[in-house]
Design a protein around this motif. Structure first.
Motif, short mmCIF file in Angstrom:
data_model
loop_
_atom_site.label_atom_id
_atom_site.label_comp_id
_atom_site.label_asym_id
_atom_site.label_seq_id
_atom_site.Cartn_x
_atom_site.Cartn_y
_atom_site.Cartn_z
N GLU A 170 0.85 -1.20 0.00
CA GLU A 170 0.00 0.00 0.00
C GLU A 170 0.88 1.26 0.00
OE1 GLU A 170 -3.66 -0.33 1.22
OE2 GLU A 170 -3.96 1.63 2.13
N ARG A 171 1.91 1.22 0.85
CA ARG A 171 2.79 2.42 0.91
C ARG A 171 3.56 2.59 -0.40
NH1 ARG A 171 4.19 4.80 6.72
NH2 ARG A 171 1.97 5.16 7.13
N VAL A 172 3.95 1.47 -1.03
CA VAL A 172 4.65 1.55 -2.31
C VAL A 172 3.71 2.19 -3.35
CG1 VAL A 172 5.55 0.13 -4.22
CG2 VAL A 172 6.22 -0.39 -1.86
N ALA A 173 2.45 1.72 -3.36
CA ALA A 173 1.48 2.26 -4.34
C ALA A 173 1.29 3.76 -4.10
CB ALA A 173 0.16 1.52 -4.23
N MET A 174 1.23 4.16 -2.84
CA MET A 174 1.01 5.59 -2.55
C MET A 174 2.24 6.41 -2.91
SD MET A 174 -1.11 5.33 0.97
CE MET A 174 -2.32 6.59 0.84
N ALA A 175 3.43 5.85 -2.65
CA ALA A 175 4.66 6.57 -3.01
C ALA A 175 4.69 6.78 -4.51
CB ALA A 175 5.89 5.77 -2.54
N LYS A 176 4.27 5.76 -5.26
CA LYS A 176 4.26 5.88 -6.73
C LYS A 176 3.30 6.99 -7.18
CE LYS A 176 5.42 1.18 -8.19
NZ LYS A 176 4.77 -0.09 -8.56
N MET A 177 2.24 7.20 -6.37
CA MET A 177 1.27 8.26 -6.72
C MET A 177 1.75 9.63 -6.25
SD MET A 177 -2.45 6.51 -6.07
CE MET A 177 -2.22 5.70 -4.54
N GLY A 178 2.93 9.67 -5.62
CA GLY A 178 3.49 10.95 -5.18
C GLY A 178 3.11 11.35 -3.76
N LYS A 209 3.39 11.60 0.25
CA LYS A 209 4.51 11.58 1.21
C LYS A 209 4.30 10.41 2.17
CE LYS A 209 6.91 14.68 4.43
NZ LYS A 209 6.80 13.93 5.64
N ILE A 210 5.33 9.56 2.27
CA ILE A 210 5.23 8.32 3.03
C ILE A 210 6.14 8.36 4.26
CG2 ILE A 210 5.87 5.85 2.86
CD1 ILE A 210 3.31 6.62 1.39
N GLY A 211 5.63 7.87 5.37
CA GLY A 211 6.45 7.77 6.57
C GLY A 211 7.31 6.51 6.53
N LYS A 212 8.29 6.46 7.41
CA LYS A 212 9.23 5.33 7.43
C LYS A 212 8.50 4.01 7.75
CE LYS A 212 13.31 3.27 8.60
NZ LYS A 212 14.71 3.33 8.41
N VAL A 213 8.95 2.93 7.08
CA VAL A 213 8.41 1.59 7.35
C VAL A 213 9.58 0.72 7.81
CG1 VAL A 213 7.29 -0.45 6.36
CG2 VAL A 213 6.76 1.83 5.43
N ILE A 214 9.51 0.19 9.03
CA ILE A 214 10.54 -0.78 9.44
C ILE A 214 9.84 -2.11 9.69
CG2 ILE A 214 10.50 0.02 11.87
CD1 ILE A 214 13.53 -0.75 11.94
N GLY A 218 13.04 3.74 -0.93
CA GLY A 218 14.35 4.27 -0.55
C GLY A 218 14.60 4.13 0.94
N GLU A 219 15.07 5.22 1.54
CA GLU A 219 15.42 5.18 2.97
C GLU A 219 14.20 4.96 3.85
OE1 GLU A 219 17.54 8.67 3.97
OE2 GLU A 219 19.44 7.86 3.23
N ASN A 220 13.04 5.13 3.27
CA ASN A 220 11.82 4.96 4.07
C ASN A 220 11.43 3.50 4.26
OD1 ASN A 220 11.17 7.46 4.93
ND2 ASN A 220 10.08 8.03 3.06
N PHE A 221 12.25 2.58 3.77
CA PHE A 221 11.94 1.16 4.00
C PHE A 221 13.17 0.44 4.54
CE2 PHE A 221 11.64 -3.31 2.51
CZ PHE A 221 10.55 -3.68 3.28
N GLU A 222 12.97 -0.30 5.60
CA GLU A 222 14.07 -1.09 6.16
C GLU A 222 13.50 -2.44 6.58
OE1 GLU A 222 15.90 0.83 9.53
OE2 GLU A 222 17.25 -0.86 9.89
N ILE A 223 14.16 -3.52 6.18
CA ILE A 223 13.73 -4.84 6.64
C ILE A 223 14.83 -5.41 7.54
CG2 ILE A 223 14.47 -5.97 4.47
CD1 ILE A 223 12.10 -7.99 5.02
#
Ligand code: FAD
Length: 679
Positions: free
Chosen positions: A548-556, A558-563, A589-594
């Motif tokens: 969902e966050r990826v889809a929203m980021a693609k739509m432009g 602003k996404i919060g960090k996902v860990i 990018g930096e907004n995703f960490e696994i």
């Protein structure tokens, strides 16, 4: 399943009277659907029904998945049989329960209440719950009740719903005639807890209320009559269809819904794949297409799948009752009492009953063995069955520890002789209905608007018996079988299925499903950070969140960090969606960490909670930025360990006590900033 001539004679007379009575009231049987029966035969006023039908006891259940219903029904039947008191078994959803105080004082009321989520009452009891919230002191002083709660002690609010009902009723002045009982599914003792509570309850009723007890004899609640006119090829015989609309092929209705347990949507599975790299363990990713229907979901919801039983288990079940030769015989099933109902369609066949409508696998219960013993094929088998049903330890040694289901146990006790003297009605009355299984949806309704993904680990093990039979989970082996078939593989299967379904309706890989709404939801503000913890298949809904966050980021947006904290055994065996996370990181990018924990790659076992402790500083920074926390997966140990790890993290980084940290987390839970989807 056989009826002798006397049984048939009695049943035909009862039926004749019933049919006349029902026709006179303008009621129609035939779809066998619970909703149809209850809507046509019951008033919603429980006091009216009790008085009209001269009931002396009422068993009211609030069930989420069918377990409370099953226990309530068993209890009601046995109570009626042992004390000869006509008993109404009532779904809290079928009645307006705002007049409990008007139930005659000599009528005993038994509640069977399941807890769900954070100790909440099941969805079906929402109105009852709202009513309880409005009652005052003294409002229910005529009510005589007791409660059996069905819960899971690995959840924080163990039996929270039953305890709440009990507290509300006491506050309103109701009288509890025997103590409240707790059943614990988490410890695997639900059956034994129920039996212990039931026996204590019956003893107390005999002693304090001087109820007279007779030897419990089976009394049918339904009639099951073999039809000479109908054949399995007849158009109006249900061969596994869950609803009449499927029989008459009412396409408009079939796509329109609303869809639920008794009217599922037949969804095409457009894609399936194996996620593990292993010869012995399997995890299936399956995609269900909703595009031809009105069925909607939102990210975080659950998909319910209504599975058929496997070919092997259907054969075993029919063999145990001597029905293999008669599997295609059509039977007509009707309730014998206007206040009771049976929940699957009629007319149908023995094969369809075993395949689509009854829960024929799973551990057989001591109670079931006790009640079926009166129909054992010989005195010797009857004595043995009775002895086992009365001895908890012996039952465990001889039956449970061998992982026997109903047919395994019956055939073991009779040394393979069929139990042909069991009445047809006993099977329909006493074997629970096949329940849907729920899966946390692993797609996002923003990125996959009309497709639902699920991620299911296949449940199979070998029984500790000489024949080394596979003990299998119904739905996950169905998905495994479907995946192997769809991808034309020749992997070994633990169980096989009729994938074509009734009249070939499931062919081209369709399965009956519906969606259950859940409260497991992303924050409405996508700029807020999220902390996701999901080892194993617990990652399923979290994958939906990340997508969902990826889809929203693609739509432009602003996404919060996902860990995301993910854990499994090995990175090269069961690292779910390993390649996908790399793709998501490219977009977020930096907004995703696994952060991964592979428990079998190091000498000391490492789990997600250990990795969270290592990341304590970063986690608290995110919490300070108002992060939402999501935990999904195993309810027994993981969820509690993760909560403990989070308390340690907060305590360490904030310099507060562990108790204060635990209190903060409780507060987050109450405002939905900390959500769990555990099973
Ligand atoms: P069942 O037929 O229900 O059997 C359950 C277990 O009993 C199996 O391990 C089976 O091998 C064993 N068994 C069968 N017969 C016997 C016997 N005679 N004696 C002893 N044991 C026996 N699961 C996932 O994989 N992914 C998810 O995303 C997921 N999400 C869920 C969300 C929710 C809200 C809930 C409630 C559950 C979720 N589950 C999920 C669990 C899922 O619903 C099923 O319980 C699970 O897949 C097993 O279903 P089954 O039909 O294959 O097994």
């Amino acid at each position: 399943f056989s009826l002798d001539k006397t049984d048939c004679g009695i049943l035909s007379s009862i039926l004749a009277i019933l049919v006349t009575f029902i026709l006179a009231k303008g009621k129609i049987f035939g779809t066998g659907n619970k909703e149809d029966v209850s809507a046509s035969s019951k008033s919603r006023n429980i006091v009216e029904v009790i008085e009209e039908c001269d009931k002396k006891a009422v068993v009211i259940y609030a069930s989420q998945t069918g377990t409370a219903e099953d226990y309530a029904t068993k209890f009601g039947r046995e109570f009626q049989s042992r004390f000869q008191l006509s008993t109404l078994v009532a779904d809290s959803d079928d009645y307006d329960l705002d007049n409990l105080n008007e139930i005659p004082e000599d009528v005993l009321v038994f509640f069977f209440i399941s807890s769900y989520g954070e100790g909440e009452l099941p969805d079906s009891a929402t109105e009852f719950n709202e009513y309880l919230d409005t009652i005052d002191e003294g409002d229910l002083q005529n009510l005589n009740y007791t409660i059996f709660g069905l819960g899971n002690s690995t959840y924080e609010f163990y039996n929270g719903a039953a305890k709440k009902v009990d507290k509300d009723l006491i506050k309103a002045g109701a009288t509890k005639f025997v103590p409240y009982g707790d059943g614990d599914d988490g410890a695997g003792t639900l059956d034994e807890d129920f039996l212990a509570w039931k026996e204590k309850t019956f003893e107390t009723l005999k002693n304090t209320l001087s109820l007279k007890e007779v030897e419990a004899k089976y009394q049918p609640a339904v009639s099951v009559v073999e039809s000479a006119e109908l054949f399995s090829s007849s158009d109006d015989v249900f061969l596994g269809e869950h609803h009449r609309a499927y029989l008459v092929e009412d396409h408009a209705k079939l796509n329109l819904g609303p869809f639920d347990h008794s009217f599922p949507y037949l969804a095409p599975v457009t894609k399936s794949k194996e996620l593990f790299i292993s010869q012995t363990r399997h995890c299936i990713h399956a995609e269900f297409d909703l595009s031809g229907s009105n069925l909607k979901y939102s990210t975080g919801d659950h998909l319910a799948i209504l599975p058929p039983n496997s070919n092997e288990e259907v054969d075993n079940f029919l063999k145990a009752f001597g029905l293999l030769e008669k599997r295609n015989q059509v039977v007509v099933i009707k309730p014998l009492d206007t206040t009771s109902s049976h929940s699957f369609p009629s007319p149908t066949t023995f094969d369809s009953i075993a395949r689509y409508y009854l829960e024929i696998t799973g551990a057989v219960s001591r109670q079931f063995l006790g009640s079926i013993s009166e129909f054992a094929p010989s005195q010797q088998v009857k004595d043995l069955a009775t002895k086992l049903s009365k001895d908890k330890d012996l039952f465990h040694k001889e039956i449970t520890s061998k992982k026997f289901n109903i047919s395994d146990a019956l055939l073991y006790l009779s040394q393979d002789a069929p139990w042909t003297t069991v009445p047809n009605s006993f099977i329909v009355d006493s074997v629970p209905n096949l329940q849907p299984r729920f899966y946390s949806i692993s797609s996002s309704s923003i990125s996959e608007k009309t497709t639902i993904h699920v991620t299911a680990v296949v449940e199979a093990e070998t029984a500790p018996t000489a024949d080394k039979k596979y003990v299998t989970g119904v739905t996950t082996n169905l998905l495994h079988s479907l995946e192997v078939n769809q991808n034309a593989k020749n992997d070994q299967l633990y169980a096989t299925y009729d994938l074509d379904g009734p009249r070939g309706k499931f062919s081209a890989t369709k399965l009956p499903v519906f969606v259950r709404r859940s409260n497991f939801k992303l924050p409405t503000n996508p700029a807020l950070p999220i902390i996701l913890v999901g080892p194993g298949t617990g990652v399923a809904p979290l994958r939906g969140f990340v997508r969902e966050r990826v889809a929203m980021a693609k739509m432009g947006t602003k996404i919060g960090k996902v860990i995301l904290f993910f854990g499994s055994r090995r990175s090269d065996e069961d690292y779910l969606y390993k390649e996908e996370w790399v793709e998501y990181a490219k977009i977020l990018g930096e907004n995703f960490e696994i952060v991964t924990a592979f428990s079998r790659e190091t000498s000391e076992k490492v789990y997600v909670q250990h990795k969270m402790l290592e990341k304590s500083k970063e986690l608290v920074e995110l919490i300070d930025q108002k992060a939402f926390i999501y935990v999904c997966g195993d309810a027994s140990n993981m969820a509690r360990s993760v909560q403990g790890a989070l308390a340690t993290v907060l305590s360490k980084e904030k310099g507060i006590t562990e108790d204060a940290a635990a209190e903060t987390l409780r507060k987050y839970k109450s405002i939905n900033r900390y959500q769990e989807d555990v099973w």
